[in-house]
Design a protein around this motif. Sequence first.
Motif, PDB file in Angstrom:
ATOM      1  N   VAL A  53      -3.340 -13.846  30.468  1.00  6.92           N
ATOM      2  CA  VAL A  53      -3.370 -14.662  31.684  1.00  6.92           C
ATOM      3  C   VAL A  53      -4.456 -15.724  31.589  1.00  6.92           C
ATOM      4  CG1 VAL A  53      -2.560 -12.696  33.047  1.00  6.92           C
ATOM      5  CG2 VAL A  53      -5.000 -13.191  32.951  1.00  6.92           C
ATOM      6  N   GLY A  54      -4.308 -16.758  32.406  1.00  3.37           N
ATOM      7  CA  GLY A  54      -5.284 -17.836  32.451  1.00  3.37           C
ATOM      8  C   GLY A  54      -4.641 -19.084  33.009  1.00  3.37           C
ATOM      9  N   GLU A  55      -5.465 -20.090  33.295  1.00  2.00           N
ATOM     10  CA  GLU A  55      -4.967 -21.347  33.819  1.00  2.00           C
ATOM     11  C   GLU A  55      -4.164 -22.102  32.767  1.00  2.00           C
ATOM     12  OE1 GLU A  55      -8.294 -23.045  36.778  1.00  2.00           O
ATOM     13  OE2 GLU A  55      -9.099 -22.429  34.840  1.00  2.00           O
ATOM     14  N   SER A  56      -3.439 -23.130  33.196  1.00  2.00           N
ATOM     15  CA  SER A  56      -2.746 -23.997  32.254  1.00  2.00           C
ATOM     16  C   SER A  56      -3.766 -24.640  31.319  1.00  2.00           C
ATOM     17  CB  SER A  56      -1.974 -25.088  33.000  1.00  2.00           C
ATOM     18  OG  SER A  56      -0.963 -24.519  33.809  1.00  2.00           O
ATOM     19  N   GLY A  57      -3.445 -24.665  30.030  1.00  2.00           N
ATOM     20  CA  GLY A  57      -4.357 -25.246  29.055  1.00  2.00           C
ATOM     21  C   GLY A  57      -5.372 -24.284  28.508  1.00  2.00           C
ATOM     22  N   SER A  58      -5.274 -22.996  28.866  1.00  2.00           N
ATOM     23  CA  SER A  58      -6.266 -22.024  28.398  1.00  2.00           C
ATOM     24  C   SER A  58      -5.998 -21.548  26.977  1.00  2.00           C
ATOM     25  CB  SER A  58      -6.317 -20.821  29.345  1.00  2.00           C
ATOM     26  OG  SER A  58      -5.054 -20.167  29.394  1.00  2.00           O
ATOM     27  N   GLU A 231       0.247  -2.816  30.700  1.00  4.53           N
ATOM     28  CA  GLU A 231      -0.771  -1.763  30.639  1.00  4.53           C
ATOM     29  C   GLU A 231      -2.164  -2.342  30.444  1.00  4.53           C
ATOM     30  OE1 GLU A 231       3.032   0.229  29.305  1.00  4.53           O
ATOM     31  OE2 GLU A 231       2.025  -1.635  28.782  1.00  4.53           O
ATOM     32  N   GLU A 232      -2.254  -3.474  29.745  1.00  7.39           N
ATOM     33  CA  GLU A 232      -3.544  -4.105  29.485  1.00  7.39           C
ATOM     34  C   GLU A 232      -3.427  -5.599  29.745  1.00  7.39           C
ATOM     35  OE1 GLU A 232      -7.081  -4.321  26.075  1.00  7.39           O
ATOM     36  OE2 GLU A 232      -5.118  -3.496  25.564  1.00  7.39           O
ATOM     37  N   THR A 233      -4.509  -6.208  30.230  1.00  7.79           N
ATOM     38  CA  THR A 233      -4.515  -7.637  30.532  1.00  7.79           C
ATOM     39  C   THR A 233      -5.693  -8.305  29.843  1.00  7.79           C
ATOM     40  OG1 THR A 233      -3.408  -7.352  32.676  1.00  7.79           O
ATOM     41  CG2 THR A 233      -4.664  -9.374  32.359  1.00  7.79           C
ATOM     42  N   LEU A 234      -5.417  -9.467  29.227  1.00  7.65           N
ATOM     43  CA  LEU A 234      -6.440 -10.292  28.598  1.00  7.65           C
ATOM     44  C   LEU A 234      -6.558 -11.581  29.389  1.00  7.65           C
ATOM     45  CD1 LEU A 234      -5.618  -8.275  26.329  1.00  7.65           C
ATOM     46  CD2 LEU A 234      -5.924 -10.135  24.693  1.00  7.65           C
ATOM     47  N   VAL A 235      -7.787 -12.038  29.621  1.00 11.34           N
ATOM     48  CA  VAL A 235      -8.040 -13.255  30.383  1.00 11.34           C
ATOM     49  C   VAL A 235      -8.570 -14.325  29.441  1.00 11.34           C
ATOM     50  CG1 VAL A 235      -9.306 -14.293  32.288  1.00 11.34           C
ATOM     51  CG2 VAL A 235      -8.517 -11.922  32.467  1.00 11.34           C
ATOM     52  N   LEU A 236      -7.882 -15.470  29.391  1.00 11.84           N
ATOM     53  CA  LEU A 236      -8.290 -16.592  28.539  1.00 11.84           C
ATOM     54  C   LEU A 236      -8.824 -17.728  29.392  1.00 11.84           C
ATOM     55  CD1 LEU A 236      -5.463 -17.054  25.874  1.00 11.84           C
ATOM     56  CD2 LEU A 236      -7.766 -16.203  25.486  1.00 11.84           C
ATOM     57  N   TYR A 237      -9.820 -18.429  28.846  1.00  8.82           N
ATOM     58  CA  TYR A 237     -10.327 -19.635  29.499  1.00  8.82           C
ATOM     59  C   TYR A 237     -10.789 -20.596  28.422  1.00  8.82           C
ATOM     60  CZ  TYR A 237     -13.036 -22.791  32.467  1.00  8.82           C
ATOM     61  OH  TYR A 237     -13.517 -23.909  33.105  1.00  8.82           O
ATOM     62  N   ALA A 238     -10.258 -21.820  28.450  1.00  6.27           N
ATOM     63  CA  ALA A 238     -10.665 -22.874  27.517  1.00  6.27           C
ATOM     64  C   ALA A 238     -10.633 -22.400  26.070  1.00  6.27           C
ATOM     65  CB  ALA A 238     -12.051 -23.396  27.874  1.00  6.27           C
ATOM     66  N   GLY A 239      -9.601 -21.633  25.742  1.00  2.49           N
ATOM     67  CA  GLY A 239      -9.393 -21.215  24.367  1.00  2.49           C
ATOM     68  C   GLY A 239     -10.106 -19.957  23.938  1.00  2.49           C
TER      69      GLY A 239
END
Length: 340
Positions: A53-58, A231-239
Amino acid sequence: MSVGTIQDVAVDVRGLTKHFPVGGGFRRKNRRFIHAVDDVSFTLERSRIMALVGESGSGKSTIARLLARLYPATSGEVIFKGRNILQLTGPELLTYRSQVQMVFQDPFGSLNPVKSIEHHIKRPLLIHHQADSREVRERIYELLRTVGLTPPEEVARKLPHELSGGQRQRVAFARALAVNPEVILADEPISMLDVSIRMGILNMMKQLRDEHGLSCLYITHDLASARYLAEETLVLYAGQLMEAAPSGELMSEPLHPYTRLLLSAVPDPRTSLQKSRVEARGEIPTIINPAPGCRFANRCPYVMDVCRQVTPGLTEPSPGHRVRCHLYGEGDASLKKPDS
């Protein structure tokens, strides 16, 4: 996340990095690069769903395209069945692509508008030798029934524009399943669908995991669907990977300020409309030759001097819960965690 044996692992991603060149400078030392994905590592277990998950462009979709070998990686490893798939070529690459399939965001854009649904599913069956000409039609009908498209004989004759968005996305899943894959890379599969039919696609993905043992990397900006499905979530931001944890724990006890920002935007019917929100400030940083420091620093309400000078590494404050933030760094006992 702890993984028992190699048999439990579907895909092991290690330090995956993708930099896109900007402009056409002649001098290599002066060249500029978009750091779309920077040193991302995670392990997708067999018969499990992991959300990205993350914003557009992450960098979410870029990771999926790297795993599908649609983009060449700048560095890193993607281990599948004990081999680094970034080094595969020729027939070995074709075999890998049959085992790791991608479902794209736009179901209409991924289908040829002048070809029947039968044609779309028939091609991968023949190319990857999953059925001969005598049994291919029955196999097509079986795949359509698997994804909930009935009667299959009628659906197979139709063109993509004669189906609804949800039905077209089910066709995309049927096409991916035609080659008996072990992993599905689902890139925002419900974002272009009506809200009323999104749940049907999510339940279908759960069913494919439970009945066929498929592993799935589910890419989304919708945290509510991530919690429901993965079951698991990863959070991305700016790559960069900012936080990773079991979905329930990440949603109920987020550690990174960016994760808290994302969750504050998710409507909760159990609370009033006056629920407290985490306010974003500053601007999303440029990821063209980014300077050292935390990429969320300019927007973070807990920013410190060290955040602007040193890029934080991933730490594990609790078992299975990783976070990239100086608030949880080793040796920083004087630092306080964000208030709940």
